[in-house]
Design an enzyme around this catalytic site. Structure first.
Site, PDB file in Angstrom:
ATOM      1  CG  ASP A 125      16.790   7.309  46.395  1.00  0.00           C
ATOM      2  OD1 ASP A 125      17.633   6.717  45.444  1.00  0.00           O
ATOM      3  OD2 ASP A 125      16.357   6.684  47.327  1.00  0.00           O
ATOM      4  CG  ASP A 162      29.167   4.055  43.583  1.00  0.00           C
ATOM      5  OD1 ASP A 162      30.115   4.551  43.520  1.00  0.00           O
ATOM      6  OD2 ASP A 162      28.322   3.754  44.498  1.00  0.00           O
ATOM      7  CE  LYS A 179      10.904   3.397  43.417  1.00  0.00           C
ATOM      8  NZ  LYS A 179      10.426   3.658  45.179  1.00  0.00           N
ATOM      9  N   GLY A 180      16.109   5.605  39.810  1.00  0.00           N
ATOM     10  CA  GLY A 180      17.046   6.831  39.725  1.00  0.00           C
ATOM     11  C   GLY A 180      17.092   7.573  38.292  1.00  0.00           C
ATOM     12  CE  LYS A 207      29.301   8.425  43.520  1.00  0.00           C
ATOM     13  NZ  LYS A 207      28.661   8.019  45.017  1.00  0.00           N
ATOM     14  NE  ARG A 227      13.532   7.808  44.123  1.00  0.00           N
ATOM     15  CZ  ARG A 227      14.403   7.042  43.852  1.00  0.00           C
ATOM     16  NH1 ARG A 227      15.311   7.275  42.851  1.00  0.00           N
ATOM     17  NH2 ARG A 227      14.716   5.874  44.418  1.00  0.00           N
ATOM     18  CD  GLU A 244      21.576   3.066  36.947  1.00  0.00           C
ATOM     19  OE1 GLU A 244      20.508   3.640  37.196  1.00  0.00           O
ATOM     20  OE2 GLU A 244      21.789   1.859  37.595  1.00  0.00           O
TER      21      GLU A 244
HETATM   22  P1  IMP Z   1      26.642   0.788  41.428  1.00  0.00           P
HETATM   23  O1  IMP Z   1      27.569   0.698  42.496  1.00  0.00           O
HETATM   24  O2  IMP Z   1      27.526   1.350  40.156  1.00  0.00           O
HETATM   25  O3  IMP Z   1      26.497  -0.619  41.236  1.00  0.00           O
HETATM   26  O4  IMP Z   1      25.482   1.690  41.398  1.00  0.00           O
HETATM   27  C1  IMP Z   1      24.163   0.946  42.065  1.00  0.00           C
HETATM   28  C2  IMP Z   1      23.138   2.201  42.422  1.00  0.00           C
HETATM   29  O5  IMP Z   1      23.746   2.862  43.434  1.00  0.00           O
HETATM   30  C3  IMP Z   1      22.945   3.301  41.437  1.00  0.00           C
HETATM   31  O6  IMP Z   1      22.185   2.926  40.429  1.00  0.00           O
HETATM   32  C4  IMP Z   1      22.531   4.489  42.271  1.00  0.00           C
HETATM   33  O7  IMP Z   1      20.822   4.146  42.195  1.00  0.00           O
HETATM   34  C5  IMP Z   1      22.923   4.134  43.527  1.00  0.00           C
HETATM   35  N1  IMP Z   1      23.894   5.073  43.769  1.00  0.00           N
HETATM   36  C6  IMP Z   1      25.244   4.903  43.734  1.00  0.00           C
HETATM   37  N2  IMP Z   1      25.973   6.279  44.110  1.00  0.00           N
HETATM   38  C7  IMP Z   1      24.897   7.068  44.585  1.00  0.00           C
HETATM   39  C8  IMP Z   1      24.822   8.373  44.878  1.00  0.00           C
HETATM   40  O8  IMP Z   1      25.766   8.903  44.929  1.00  0.00           O
HETATM   41  N3  IMP Z   1      23.567   8.958  45.047  1.00  0.00           N
HETATM   42  C9  IMP Z   1      22.466   8.159  44.869  1.00  0.00           C
HETATM   43  N4  IMP Z   1      22.452   6.703  44.743  1.00  0.00           N
HETATM   44  C10 IMP Z   1      23.791   6.373  44.186  1.00  0.00           C
END
Ligand code: IMP
Length: 185
Positions: free
Chosen positions: A164, A108, A48-49, A136, A170, A104
């Site tokens: 969120d 992260d 949903k982000g 990030k 959100r 997206e």
């Molecule tokens: P990934 O670690 O790149 O796979 O990120 C997975 C998901 O973690 C992202 O799509 C976000 O929904 C969530 N996420 C990562 N960092 C944050 C943050 O700082 N705030 C909120 N959600 C986060």
């Protein structure tokens, strides 16, 4: 209003104002419009982000686009990602031969987007690019960068503008760093 005021009180500090976000999304829309001038990309929103970013981004792109939605999850309500990525909702149309842009909220560790990118490449997309509102990079653990992003941020947990913590924050129009006192509880 009381609830929103409490949400602002949970922020350590604001990172990006509504105006800064609007301007960055417009600039990104113009870039994508130029890159896909003669194409009709399929923009896929990762729910949903990304929903707030997605709805602003598609309106900032001049060229015709198609849209679809998927839901993937690698979080269980905390601030640190788990490694497993589950596709909870698949796109409603074929991506075969399409120029896909995965939209997206944040890249992260990169795990989620790497899995999704591979999934759509294997499913026959002509190309797969990634548009992440936030990048990030300090926490990346896979060899992947977003093709497009609006802001690079430090290693902090951020909320607002679709992002969120435990389904809260959100609807904040800005993006801010969540106070560790909230997620340390
Ligand atoms: P990934 O670690 O790149 O796979 O990120 C997975 C998901 O973690 C992202 O799509 C976000 O929904 C969530 N996420 C990562 N960092 C944050 C943050 O700082 N705030 C909120 N959600 C986060």
């Amino acid at each position: 209003m009381e609830i929103k005021r409490k949400q602002y009180a949970d922020l350590e500090r604001l990172l990006f104002t509504e105006e800064e976000i609007r301007s960055a999304v417009q600039t990104l829309g113009a870039r994508i419009s130029a890159d896909y001038e003669d194409k009709e990309p399929l923009l896929i929103c990762v729910l949903k982000g990304a929903c707030v970013f997605f709805s602003d981004l598609i309106r900032a792109i001049d060229t015709p686009v198609s849209i679809d939605f998927i839901a993937a999850s690698s979080y269980g309500g905390g601030t640190r990602p788990q490694h497993e990525v589950i596709l909870k909702h698949e796109p409603s149309q074929s991506v075969k031969g399409r120029d896909v842009i995965l939209v997206e909220d944040i890249m992260d560790t990169g795990n989620t987007l790497l899995c999704l990118k591979r999934f759509f490449e294997e499913t026959g997309a002509a190309s797969v690019r990634i548009a992440a509102l936030l990048d990030k990079p300090s926490r990346r653990c896979v060899p992947l960068q977003p093709d497009y992003s609006c802001f690079t941020i430090p290693d902090a947990f951020v909320v607002g503008y679709g992002l969120d913590y435990d389904e809260q924050y959100r609807s904040l129009p800005e993006i801010g760093i969540l106070s560790p006192t909230v997620w340390d509880k």
